[in-house]
Design a protein around this motif. Structure first.
Motif, PDB file in Angstrom:
ATOM      1  N   ALA A 198     -25.498 -12.937  13.336  1.00 21.63           N
ATOM      2  CA  ALA A 198     -24.804 -14.223  13.377  1.00 21.63           C
ATOM      3  C   ALA A 198     -25.099 -14.964  14.678  1.00 21.63           C
ATOM      4  CB  ALA A 198     -23.305 -14.014  13.210  1.00 21.63           C
ATOM      5  N   THR A 199     -25.138 -14.213  15.780  1.00 23.75           N
ATOM      6  CA  THR A 199     -25.443 -14.832  17.070  1.00 23.75           C
ATOM      7  C   THR A 199     -26.861 -15.397  17.085  1.00 23.75           C
ATOM      8  OG1 THR A 199     -23.942 -13.275  18.171  1.00 23.75           O
ATOM      9  CG2 THR A 199     -25.529 -14.439  19.551  1.00 23.75           C
TER      10      THR A 199
ATOM     11  N   ASN B 289     -22.554  -5.203   3.786  1.00 27.57           N
ATOM     12  CA  ASN B 289     -22.920  -4.867   2.420  1.00 27.57           C
ATOM     13  C   ASN B 289     -23.882  -5.886   1.822  1.00 27.57           C
ATOM     14  OD1 ASN B 289     -21.044  -2.647   2.480  1.00 27.57           O
ATOM     15  ND2 ASN B 289     -19.407  -4.151   2.241  1.00 27.57           N
ATOM     16  N   SER B 290     -24.342  -5.610   0.609  1.00 27.00           N
ATOM     17  CA  SER B 290     -25.248  -6.518  -0.086  1.00 27.00           C
ATOM     18  C   SER B 290     -24.437  -7.529  -0.887  1.00 27.00           C
ATOM     19  CB  SER B 290     -26.171  -5.728  -1.024  1.00 27.00           C
ATOM     20  OG  SER B 290     -25.402  -5.035  -1.991  1.00 27.00           O
ATOM     21  N   GLY B 291     -25.133  -8.504  -1.440  1.00 29.63           N
ATOM     22  CA  GLY B 291     -24.461  -9.518  -2.245  1.00 29.63           C
ATOM     23  C   GLY B 291     -24.228 -10.805  -1.476  1.00 29.63           C
ATOM     24  N   ARG B 292     -24.083 -11.896  -2.198  1.00 25.53           N
ATOM     25  CA  ARG B 292     -23.944 -13.216  -1.581  1.00 25.53           C
ATOM     26  C   ARG B 292     -22.712 -13.359  -0.691  1.00 25.53           C
ATOM     27  NH1 ARG B 292     -27.508 -16.728  -2.409  1.00 25.53           N
ATOM     28  NH2 ARG B 292     -26.185 -18.321  -1.471  1.00 25.53           N
ATOM     29  N   PRO B 293     -21.581 -12.699  -0.989  1.00 26.51           N
ATOM     30  CA  PRO B 293     -20.439 -12.856  -0.083  1.00 26.51           C
ATOM     31  C   PRO B 293     -20.705 -12.365   1.331  1.00 26.51           C
ATOM     32  CG  PRO B 293     -19.723 -11.980  -2.198  1.00 26.51           C
ATOM     33  CD  PRO B 293     -21.221 -11.934  -2.195  1.00 26.51           C
ATOM     34  N   ASN B 294     -21.776 -11.611   1.512  1.00 31.47           N
ATOM     35  CA  ASN B 294     -22.069 -11.042   2.821  1.00 31.47           C
ATOM     36  C   ASN B 294     -23.138 -11.817   3.589  1.00 31.47           C
ATOM     37  OD1 ASN B 294     -20.500  -8.318   2.710  1.00 31.47           O
ATOM     38  ND2 ASN B 294     -21.564  -8.448   0.755  1.00 31.47           N
ATOM     39  N   ILE B 295     -23.546 -12.973   3.063  1.00 32.31           N
ATOM     40  CA  ILE B 295     -24.540 -13.789   3.757  1.00 32.31           C
ATOM     41  C   ILE B 295     -24.033 -15.223   3.903  1.00 32.31           C
ATOM     42  CG2 ILE B 295     -26.453 -12.399   2.859  1.00 32.31           C
ATOM     43  CD1 ILE B 295     -27.091 -14.719   0.955  1.00 32.31           C
ATOM     44  N   ILE B 296     -24.578 -15.907   4.898  1.00 30.73           N
ATOM     45  CA  ILE B 296     -24.393 -17.348   5.047  1.00 30.73           C
ATOM     46  C   ILE B 296     -25.768 -17.975   4.906  1.00 30.73           C
ATOM     47  CG2 ILE B 296     -23.807 -19.220   6.626  1.00 30.73           C
ATOM     48  CD1 ILE B 296     -21.667 -17.468   7.836  1.00 30.73           C
ATOM     49  N   ASN B 297     -25.920 -18.816   3.911  1.00 37.29           N
ATOM     50  CA  ASN B 297     -27.207 -19.458   3.653  1.00 37.29           C
ATOM     51  C   ASN B 297     -27.292 -20.789   4.378  1.00 37.29           C
ATOM     52  OD1 ASN B 297     -28.743 -21.578   1.637  1.00 37.29           O
ATOM     53  ND2 ASN B 297     -29.813 -19.629   1.831  1.00 37.29           N
ATOM     54  N   LEU B 298     -28.268 -20.895   5.275  1.00 37.83           N
ATOM     55  CA  LEU B 298     -28.540 -22.166   5.956  1.00 37.83           C
ATOM     56  C   LEU B 298     -29.421 -23.002   5.037  1.00 37.83           C
ATOM     57  CD1 LEU B 298     -29.310 -20.866   9.573  1.00 37.83           C
ATOM     58  CD2 LEU B 298     -27.102 -21.482   8.559  1.00 37.83           C
ATOM     59  N   ASP B 299     -28.928 -24.154   4.641  1.00 41.08           N
ATOM     60  CA  ASP B 299     -29.592 -24.968   3.628  1.00 41.08           C
ATOM     61  C   ASP B 299     -31.020 -25.329   4.042  1.00 41.08           C
ATOM     62  OD1 ASP B 299     -28.911 -26.587   1.047  1.00 41.08           O
ATOM     63  OD2 ASP B 299     -29.999 -27.975   2.329  1.00 41.08           O
ATOM     64  N   SER B 300     -31.890 -25.385   3.043  1.00 42.26           N
ATOM     65  CA  SER B 300     -33.303 -25.671   3.309  1.00 42.26           C
ATOM     66  C   SER B 300     -33.512 -27.051   3.921  1.00 42.26           C
ATOM     67  CB  SER B 300     -34.114 -25.558   2.009  1.00 42.26           C
ATOM     68  OG  SER B 300     -33.644 -26.484   1.044  1.00 42.26           O
ATOM     69  N   SER B 301     -32.572 -27.974   3.691  1.00 39.44           N
ATOM     70  CA  SER B 301     -32.727 -29.325   4.245  1.00 39.44           C
ATOM     71  C   SER B 301     -32.725 -29.314   5.770  1.00 39.44           C
ATOM     72  CB  SER B 301     -31.603 -30.232   3.733  1.00 39.44           C
ATOM     73  OG  SER B 301     -30.338 -29.772   4.173  1.00 39.44           O
ATOM     74  N   LEU B 302     -32.141 -28.276   6.365  1.00 38.71           N
ATOM     75  CA  LEU B 302     -32.141 -28.175   7.826  1.00 38.71           C
ATOM     76  C   LEU B 302     -33.550 -27.987   8.368  1.00 38.71           C
ATOM     77  CD1 LEU B 302     -29.080 -25.842   8.467  1.00 38.71           C
ATOM     78  CD2 LEU B 302     -29.187 -28.301   8.769  1.00 38.71           C
ATOM     79  N   PHE B 303     -34.432 -27.438   7.534  1.00 35.93           N
ATOM     80  CA  PHE B 303     -35.776 -27.095   7.986  1.00 35.93           C
ATOM     81  C   PHE B 303     -36.834 -28.052   7.443  1.00 35.93           C
ATOM     82  CE2 PHE B 303     -33.062 -23.396   7.574  1.00 35.93           C
ATOM     83  CZ  PHE B 303     -33.066 -22.911   8.876  1.00 35.93           C
ATOM     84  N   ALA B 304     -36.367 -29.151   6.849  1.00 35.68           N
ATOM     85  CA  ALA B 304     -37.306 -30.170   6.367  1.00 35.68           C
ATOM     86  C   ALA B 304     -37.982 -30.848   7.559  1.00 35.68           C
ATOM     87  CB  ALA B 304     -36.572 -31.201   5.514  1.00 35.68           C
ATOM     88  N   SER B 305     -39.103 -31.444   7.306  1.00 36.70           N
ATOM     89  CA  SER B 305     -39.851 -32.081   8.381  1.00 36.70           C
ATOM     90  C   SER B 305     -39.046 -33.223   9.000  1.00 36.70           C
ATOM     91  CB  SER B 305     -41.176 -32.622   7.843  1.00 36.70           C
ATOM     92  OG  SER B 305     -41.862 -33.338   8.859  1.00 36.70           O
TER      93      SER B 305
END
Length: 363
Positions: free
Chosen positions: A69-70, A159-175
């Motif tokens: 996370a850091t 653990n595995s599964g979506r509740p255990n991740i934070i997805n940074l949206d792809s728009s943040l990495f657009a040109s």
């Protein structure tokens, strides 16, 4: 009735057994005091050892999740820092373009404005090209996070599964290059409803725009009602690489220049084209501002995840401590108790070993 025997000394055997127990107890207390753990092997507490091992695995996992996370926060910080610079550059470009739209600048002054704008655009593109985080390109639109549309997943739990991740949206990495953020277009407009000034519908229902500029920036073919055609479908500024284009729109002069040069040639020719370009700059500024806002929201979310990880880790550490850690006061008391028992039993064992010698007095 007690008997006096020579071959079997029950008192000595009893004393030996108690001495061994006292020595074992004292050694156990010493081990616990020296390690700080009351479970030093499975034999100490088989069930407790198994539970403690699982808890320690969770604690180690939370350490890694906190580090993940850091790292995510650092990634977002890096991207925001560059976008902050891009925003400042865009504001300066807008100020210069608004000056150029005033109509009071001659050719030399317009060229000076054009030169500064071009250099600032080039610097924006350079920054977007070089900025990366651990090999991930953040703002040039080439990273897999952007191309695949999957974004970046931060593993912030064990653990595995979506509740255990934070997805940074792809728009943040657009040109965030000029050739991308200036090409957002205007909602509702198509190639067929852009007109040269004075050639649009009389009711004013459509904002007039410079078709040449629109065609060049969007990379489309525009045909006006008077038969004039602007065709840059193969040479639009959407492309990042160098392109050939006709700066005079007369087919007589084809240059091979960067898209930024082409944009500046199209815009900073007179006050009308500069004025039309303001809307594109505003959209670019809004694009960068929206992205920074999204980054801020994600940073707050990830920081909250770090706080939550800290609380979860603290609770598991406390539970594991109650199972595995030794109570120093209790073990100190046990050590003194077994030490005294050992010494007293050793003395009594010496006495018990003398008992068979009484038989000699009877012979």
């Amino acid at each position: 009735m007690a008997t006096i025997t020579i071959n079997t000394n029950l008192a000595s055997l009893t004393a030996q057994r108690n001495l061994s127990a006292a020595t074992t107890g004292m050694n156990t207390a010493m081990e616990r005091l020296s390690t700080g753990f009351k479970i030093n092997s499975g034999a100490d507490d088989a069930a407790g050892s198994a539970v403690s091992t699982l808890m320690e695995a969770q604690i180690s996992g939370y350490d890694v999740a906190e580090s993940n996370a850091t790292m995510g926060i650092s990634l977002l910080d890096t991207a925001e820092g560059v976008l902050d610079i891009v925003g400042d550059y865009l504001q300066r470009i807008r100020d210069l373009t608004e000056q150029a739209a005033n109509g009071t600048y001659g050719t030399s002054s317009m060229n000076a404005i054009r030169t500064e704008v071009q250099q600032r655009m080039e610097e924006i593109n350079r920054l977007c090209d070089v900025i990366d985080f651990n090999g991930i390109k953040l703002l040039d639109g080439t990273s897999s996070a952007c191309v695949s549309g999957s974004g970046v997943n931060l593993q912030v739990s064990n653990n595995s599964g979506r509740p255990n991740i934070i997805n940074l949206d792809s728009s943040l990495f657009a040109s965030a290059k000029c050739t991308a953020i200036f090409i957002t277009g205007e909602p509702g407009r198509t190639a067929n409803n852009w007109y040269e000034k004075g050639q649009g519908p009389a009711d004013g229902s459509i904002d007039y725009a410079t078709s040449a500029l629109y065609a060049r920036i969007t990379g489309l073919r525009v045909e006006l009602s008077n038969g004039t055609v602007y065709d840059y479908s193969a040479l639009g500024y959407k492309a990042i690489q160098d392109n050939n284009y006709d700066p005079n729109n007369d087919g007589s002069s084809v240059k091979s220049v960067s898209c930024i040069t082409a944009i500046c040639d199209a815009v900073y020719t007179d006050d009308a084209t500069a004025r039309e370009f303001l809307q594109f700059i505003d959209e670019a500024i809004e694009n960068v501002s929206d992205r920074r806002t999204l980054i801020g929201a994600y940073m707050n979310r990830v920081e909250s995840a770090v706080d939550a990880i800290g609380v979860q880790k603290e609770n598991i550490v406390a539970a594991n401590s109650s199972i595995k850690d030794a109570d120093v006061a209790t073990e100190s008391s046990n050590f003194v108790k077994y030490q005294i028992l050992q010494q007293s039993t050793a003395t009594l064992l010496s006495t018990a070993n003398q008992t068979p010698s009484i038989a000699l007095n009877l012979i």
